[in-house]
Design a protein around this motif. Sequence first.
Motif, mmCIF file in Angstrom:
data_model
loop_
_atom_site.group_PDB
_atom_site.id
_atom_site.type_symbol
_atom_site.label_atom_id
_atom_site.label_comp_id
_atom_site.label_asym_id
_atom_site.label_seq_id
_atom_site.Cartn_x
_atom_site.Cartn_y
_atom_site.Cartn_z
ATOM 1 N N VAL A 70 0.831 -1.214 0.000
ATOM 2 C CA VAL A 70 0.000 0.000 0.000
ATOM 3 C C VAL A 70 0.862 1.258 0.000
ATOM 4 O O VAL A 70 0.333 2.367 -0.160
ATOM 5 N N GLU A 71 2.163 1.121 0.201
ATOM 6 C CA GLU A 71 3.042 2.281 0.257
ATOM 7 C C GLU A 71 2.955 3.097 -1.023
ATOM 8 O O GLU A 71 2.957 2.548 -2.127
ATOM 9 N N GLY A 72 2.880 4.411 -0.863
ATOM 10 C CA GLY A 72 2.815 5.312 -2.001
ATOM 11 C C GLY A 72 1.436 5.473 -2.593
ATOM 12 O O GLY A 72 1.260 6.209 -3.564
ATOM 13 N N GLN A 73 0.442 4.805 -2.025
ATOM 14 C CA GLN A 73 -0.925 4.925 -2.524
ATOM 15 C C GLN A 73 -1.737 5.829 -1.596
ATOM 16 O O GLN A 73 -1.564 5.802 -0.381
ATOM 17 N N ALA A 74 -2.629 6.605 -2.190
ATOM 18 C CA ALA A 74 -3.433 7.572 -1.429
ATOM 19 C C ALA A 74 -4.751 6.923 -1.002
ATOM 20 O O ALA A 74 -5.774 7.043 -1.690
ATOM 21 N N TRP A 75 -4.733 6.238 0.122
ATOM 22 C CA TRP A 75 -5.941 5.616 0.662
ATOM 23 C C TRP A 75 -6.727 6.636 1.471
ATOM 24 O O TRP A 75 -6.148 7.456 2.190
ATOM 25 N N SER A 76 -8.047 6.555 1.395
ATOM 26 C CA SER A 76 -8.890 7.460 2.194
ATOM 27 C C SER A 76 -9.293 6.826 3.514
ATOM 28 O O SER A 76 -9.960 7.470 4.322
ATOM 29 N N SER A 77 -8.879 5.568 3.743
ATOM 30 C CA SER A 77 -9.123 4.892 5.017
ATOM 31 C C SER A 77 -8.005 3.901 5.245
ATOM 32 O O SER A 77 -7.195 3.639 4.347
ATOM 33 N N ASP A 78 -7.938 3.355 6.449
ATOM 34 C CA ASP A 78 -6.900 2.393 6.800
ATOM 35 C C ASP A 78 -7.040 1.166 5.896
ATOM 36 O O ASP A 78 -8.064 0.484 5.919
ATOM 37 N N PRO A 79 -6.017 0.856 5.090
ATOM 38 C CA PRO A 79 -6.149 -0.271 4.156
ATOM 39 C C PRO A 79 -6.259 -1.633 4.830
ATOM 40 O O PRO A 79 -6.717 -2.594 4.216
ATOM 41 N N HIS A 350 -5.083 -4.006 -6.542
ATOM 42 C CA HIS A 350 -3.803 -3.293 -6.544
ATOM 43 C C HIS A 350 -3.986 -1.772 -6.533
ATOM 44 O O HIS A 350 -3.002 -1.036 -6.704
ATOM 45 N N GLN A 351 -5.196 -1.302 -6.360
ATOM 46 C CA GLN A 351 -5.474 0.129 -6.396
ATOM 47 C C GLN A 351 -5.610 0.687 -4.986
ATOM 48 O O GLN A 351 -5.955 -0.031 -4.052
ATOM 49 N N PRO A 352 -5.359 2.005 -4.793
ATOM 50 C CA PRO A 352 -5.776 2.617 -3.532
ATOM 51 C C PRO A 352 -7.293 2.550 -3.423
ATOM 52 O O PRO A 352 -8.008 2.580 -4.428
ATOM 53 N N ASP A 353 -7.765 2.413 -2.190
ATOM 54 C CA ASP A 353 -9.210 2.255 -1.934
ATOM 55 C C ASP A 353 -9.774 1.049 -2.680
ATOM 56 O O ASP A 353 -10.874 1.088 -3.239
ATOM 57 N N GLU A 354 -9.017 -0.039 -2.676
ATOM 58 C CA GLU A 354 -9.508 -1.305 -3.230
ATOM 59 C C GLU A 354 -10.812 -1.679 -2.529
ATOM 60 O O GLU A 354 -10.957 -1.509 -1.325
ATOM 61 N N PHE A 355 -11.766 -2.212 -3.304
ATOM 62 C CA PHE A 355 -13.053 -2.571 -2.690
ATOM 63 C C PHE A 355 -13.675 -3.761 -3.380
ATOM 64 O O PHE A 355 -13.267 -4.159 -4.483
ATOM 65 N N ILE A 356 -14.665 -4.326 -2.708
ATOM 66 C CA ILE A 356 -15.523 -5.344 -3.292
ATOM 67 C C ILE A 356 -16.961 -4.966 -2.991
ATOM 68 O O ILE A 356 -17.267 -4.470 -1.898
ATOM 69 N N ASP A 357 -17.836 -5.152 -3.957
ATOM 70 C CA ASP A 357 -19.261 -4.908 -3.737
ATOM 71 C C ASP A 357 -19.838 -6.008 -2.857
ATOM 72 O O ASP A 357 -19.542 -7.191 -3.046
ATOM 73 N N LEU A 358 -20.686 -5.611 -1.915
ATOM 74 C CA LEU A 358 -21.335 -6.603 -1.069
ATOM 75 C C LEU A 358 -22.146 -7.600 -1.894
ATOM 76 O O LEU A 358 -22.279 -8.769 -1.512
ATOM 77 N N ALA A 359 -22.685 -7.152 -3.012
ATOM 78 C CA ALA A 359 -23.430 -8.066 -3.869
ATOM 79 C C ALA A 359 -22.544 -9.205 -4.362
ATOM 80 O O ALA A 359 -23.010 -10.348 -4.510
ATOM 81 N N GLN A 360 -21.270 -8.924 -4.605
ATOM 82 C CA GLN A 360 -20.351 -9.964 -5.022
ATOM 83 C C GLN A 360 -20.052 -10.939 -3.883
ATOM 84 O O GLN A 360 -19.950 -12.153 -4.085
ATOM 85 N N VAL A 361 -19.915 -10.411 -2.682
ATOM 86 C CA VAL A 361 -19.711 -11.277 -1.517
ATOM 87 C C VAL A 361 -20.914 -12.205 -1.350
ATOM 88 O O VAL A 361 -20.765 -13.418 -1.146
#
Length: 379
Positions: A70-79, A350-361
């Motif tokens: 995560v180094e060098g990536q601009a996350w808006s929350s704790d990764p 591999h992106q900052p603010d990586e996410f998954i949709d709950l629908a996928q879960v």
Amino acid sequence: MIERLIAFDTTSSKSNLALIDFAEAHLKAHGATTRRTCNAEGTKANLFATLGPARPGGVVLSGHTDVVPVEGQAWSSDPFRVTARNGRLYGRGTADMKSFLAVALALAPEMAARELAVPIHLALSYDEEVGCFGAPGLIADMAAHVPAPSVVIVGEPTMMKIATAHKGCYVYHTTVTGKEAHSAQPHLGANAIMAAADMVHLIAALQNEAQAAAPHDSPFDPPYATFNVGHITGGTAHNIIPNRCDFTWQIRPLPGDPVAEWLQRLDDHARTTVLPTLRAGAPEAAIDTRPLASVPAFRASLDGAAVALVRHLTGANATTTVSFGTEAGFFQDAGFETVVCGPGSIDQAHQPDEFIDLAQVNACVAFVRRLIEWAANRA
């Protein structure tokens, strides 16, 4: 369970043992038998677990435990702390690919509660992100000690679509050793950078050949093998003949591409053309290439057991290909029917603010529950 797994910082440069300890304890608490295989240093481990009877014909749910930095990536929350926003779960590894593993672990109690006719296995590997270094040991141990599974499902993010093929990835580092001399006296030295440039030129030519020979019906984008020289360094000053040049390069072949033939052409060119020129000014000159990573290409049998089972579990008939590499080729090369299908999108990996949709879960939960039902009712 997703929160628990994301909280383990399993960046590939670090140990994954805390996550493996947690997963193994959880699975053993629900009656699983487990096996570990470790790296040479003992700092990382694969985990293979079985729920249900010790008999052939089971299904492996496979995924890697490591994540990219995560180094060098601009996350808006704790990764490494899952944050839920607008129907999405944010955190490093939510898409790639801890959510799949979390679903499998969370449903272990349901697997244990059923009288499974064939086993469900969980395979958790290390160091996929840096070259798939854990998978070969895991697969060899599985083949030697576990009744043969009938199907392997690699849960990389495909949006729960059935992926039946991907390109390979072979990474190499080449070192050209020449001899320093004054730039006004090139006959007294051996220019390592120019020799390296000759090798790079051939790599570019191989790329052009692959592009020209691209199959018209290839499902890949782009529809041909790709070559890339990603890093090169050498030399000291403009007036010194450079005595060393290093470059790192890769091939991403289609399934069935002649990788060995390409490598032989490069080796022959180095040995018969480039080295004689270098050694005219420096008998000690050398060209050494070593592999850094070897991930085989993958193509499933569309009529095989893996595709048939996942079609049954998803209700989908269509298949797709993916642009990224996975551990599927290792399982396939070991003789196991394999398919790639898992929740989330590689677009988020591999992106900052990586996410998954709950629908996928939720879709993955339904998928694994259908697998449990299938395994319980298998004749």
